[in-house]
Design a protein around this motif. Structure first.
Motif, mmCIF file in Angstrom:
data_model
loop_
_atom_site.group_PDB
_atom_site.id
_atom_site.type_symbol
_atom_site.label_atom_id
_atom_site.label_comp_id
_atom_site.label_asym_id
_atom_site.label_seq_id
_atom_site.Cartn_x
_atom_site.Cartn_y
_atom_site.Cartn_z
ATOM 1 N N VAL A 65 4.031 9.173 -3.007
ATOM 2 C CA VAL A 65 4.944 8.499 -3.926
ATOM 3 C C VAL A 65 6.389 8.682 -3.466
ATOM 4 N N ARG A 66 6.748 9.871 -3.037
ATOM 5 C CA ARG A 66 8.118 10.122 -2.593
ATOM 6 C C ARG A 66 8.438 9.357 -1.314
ATOM 7 N N GLU A 67 7.471 9.280 -0.403
ATOM 8 C CA GLU A 67 7.678 8.503 0.820
ATOM 9 C C GLU A 67 7.864 7.022 0.498
ATOM 10 N N ALA A 68 7.108 6.544 -0.473
ATOM 11 C CA ALA A 68 7.231 5.135 -0.867
ATOM 12 C C ALA A 68 8.608 4.861 -1.465
ATOM 13 N N ASN A 69 9.136 5.821 -2.212
ATOM 14 C CA ASN A 69 10.479 5.669 -2.769
ATOM 15 C C ASN A 69 11.518 5.551 -1.667
ATOM 16 N N GLU A 70 11.364 6.351 -0.620
ATOM 17 C CA GLU A 70 12.322 6.341 0.486
ATOM 18 C C GLU A 70 12.260 5.052 1.291
ATOM 19 N N SER A 71 11.044 4.503 1.441
ATOM 20 C CA SER A 71 10.867 3.294 2.261
ATOM 21 C C SER A 71 10.925 2.003 1.449
ATOM 22 N N GLY A 72 10.970 2.126 0.133
ATOM 23 C CA GLY A 72 10.990 0.936 -0.711
ATOM 24 C C GLY A 72 9.642 0.249 -0.810
ATOM 25 N N GLN A 73 8.589 0.975 -0.517
ATOM 26 C CA GLN A 73 7.246 0.388 -0.527
ATOM 27 C C GLN A 73 6.651 0.446 -1.931
ATOM 28 N N GLN A 74 5.823 -0.531 -2.247
ATOM 29 C CA GLN A 74 5.183 -0.573 -3.563
ATOM 30 C C GLN A 74 3.841 0.150 -3.544
ATOM 31 N N ILE A 75 3.550 0.800 -4.664
ATOM 32 C CA ILE A 75 2.307 1.550 -4.808
ATOM 33 C C ILE A 75 1.538 0.999 -5.993
ATOM 34 N N SER A 76 0.235 0.888 -5.833
ATOM 35 C CA SER A 76 -0.628 0.520 -6.955
ATOM 36 C C SER A 76 -1.761 1.533 -7.055
ATOM 37 N N VAL A 77 -2.396 1.557 -8.211
ATOM 38 C CA VAL A 77 -3.414 2.560 -8.509
ATOM 39 C C VAL A 77 -4.739 1.855 -8.764
ATOM 40 N N ALA A 78 -5.807 2.342 -8.130
ATOM 41 C CA ALA A 78 -7.115 1.697 -8.275
ATOM 42 C C ALA A 78 -8.198 2.737 -8.525
#
Length: 368
Positions: A72-85
């Motif tokens: 989650v923190r890496e996604a915040n830094e890269s601006g990437q979106q995360i979804s949960v499945a």
């Protein structure tokens, strides 16, 4: 010799045997495998209906809380979106973003604790309701609220604030005592009903938009034994029937089906009620899927429409009438068969649509 053969063929028992063999062959060749969805070799992913495939970057299996925090923190830094499945039974593309990262939570499925006295269970979000039922059954406990099938994950049901057949406890939100939440900034929080920041208000029914549910503490109840009551009604009579049912404290659960068969379209319905017996049970095993091929065959007949759909409706009514007076445990009432509903033909799918209608407006709604 041929005359004797012809005489045998004309016998009613022989014709009946041929029909039985034919039906058996048809049933045996009906596929019962579950619909295939999720990540493909081309990195195209989809949910249950398969209508909105997207190319994702990767799917990450949840291993522990620290690993999820890092992602989650890496996604915040890269601006990437995360979804949960979890089991991806959502039907609107909620469990994936294009070029995003999917957190696959099904591996995050431990039962952490059962408090027999407090009647609670703490369980990780990737566990299914079936997992929970298997754990609580020896204690004589049962789910307070769950969908009518036990195939969904805890996190998924909480994220849509699911409801079930129980007419006393309401939707899922009312049974959640505590959550462990991974926030969008990568912080892990323990969230309770008294939380001053109102996290539960957003997470319950939040479709994963406000964080990742890691585990939940849920209220349980006794594994009561019910008597099944079934009845056929005219649609115009259901509003008063259901209002009276709500005033009857002896009824715990209820559902109804409306006819979509041509000859009785939206005119007939049947109801199924679960009435208290005052007894509890901690020995009756959890029921499994039964008669899948026969049920699938009957449903496929109904899907063809016309006179065959009339036949399917009449068959349903006969079956419902046959279970009137049967006994069933609460846990087993909360694990209806589902495999027979799977569409295994390529290019065919059914999508669930729900409409929430005030009881006092039901007759007008159906009429319109």
């Amino acid at each position: 010799m041929m005359d004797k053969v012809k005489q045998v063929i004309k016998k009613p028992w022989f014709l009946g045997m041929l029909i039985c063999i034919f039906v058996a062959v048809v049933l045996w060749n009906i596929p019962i495998e579950k619909r295939k969805y999720g990540l493909s070799q081309s990195n195209l992913t989809t949910d249950y209906v398969g209508l909105l495939p997207k190319r994702v970057e990767r799917v990450v299996k949840a291993e522990n809380q620290a690993a999820l925090q890092r992602i989650v923190r890496e996604a915040n830094e890269s601006g990437q979106q995360i979804s949960v499945a979890g089991l991806q039974h959502s039907q609107g593309g909620h469990t994936y973003y294009e070029d995003g990262v999917i957190l696959y939570m099904r591996t995050f499925n431990d039962v952490i604790n059962i408090d027999e006295q407090a009647k609670t269970i703490r369980v990780e979000a990737g566990a299914t309701w079936e997992d929970v039922q298997e754990e609580v059954l020896p204690y004589g406990l049962a789910l307070k609220v769950a969908q009518s099938q036990s195939i969904f994950t805890i996190g998924g049901s909480i994220s849509v604030n699911a409801h079930g057949r129980d007419i006393r406890f309401g939707p899922m939100a009312g049974t959640v005592k505590e959550l462990t939440l991974l926030t969008p900034t990568g912080e892990i929080k323990t969230v309770t009903r008294d939380d001053s920041e109102n996290w539960m208000k957003y997470v319950l029914g939040g479709y994963g938009l406000f964080g990742v549910i890691l585990d939940a503490t849920l209220e349980l109840t006794e594994n009561d034994v019910y008597t099944i009551h079934t009845e056929e009604l005219k649609t115009e009579d259901y509003e008063s029937y259901f209002s009276n049912l709500l005033d009857n404290e002896n009824t715990a659960m209820h559902y109804a089906r409306v006819s979509v068969a041509p000859s009785s379209f939206l005119d007939e319905m049947y109801v199924i009620d679960y009435a208290e017996t005052g007894n509890q049970d901690n020995e009756t095993p959890l029921k499994g899927e039964q008669g899948v091929r026969l049920s699938k065959f009957a449903l496929d007949i109904g899907r063809t429409g016309g006179i065959l759909e009339d036949l399917f409706w009449e068959t349903q009514k006969r079956y419902i009438d046959s279970i009137d007076g049967n006994l069933i445990t609460r846990n087993n009432a909360m694990r209806s068969e589902s495999t027979f509903m799977e569409f295994t033909k390529p290019g065919r799918v059914e999508v669930l649509q729900e409409f929430f209608v005030p009881v006092s407006s039901y007759e007008e709604y159906i009429g319109d």
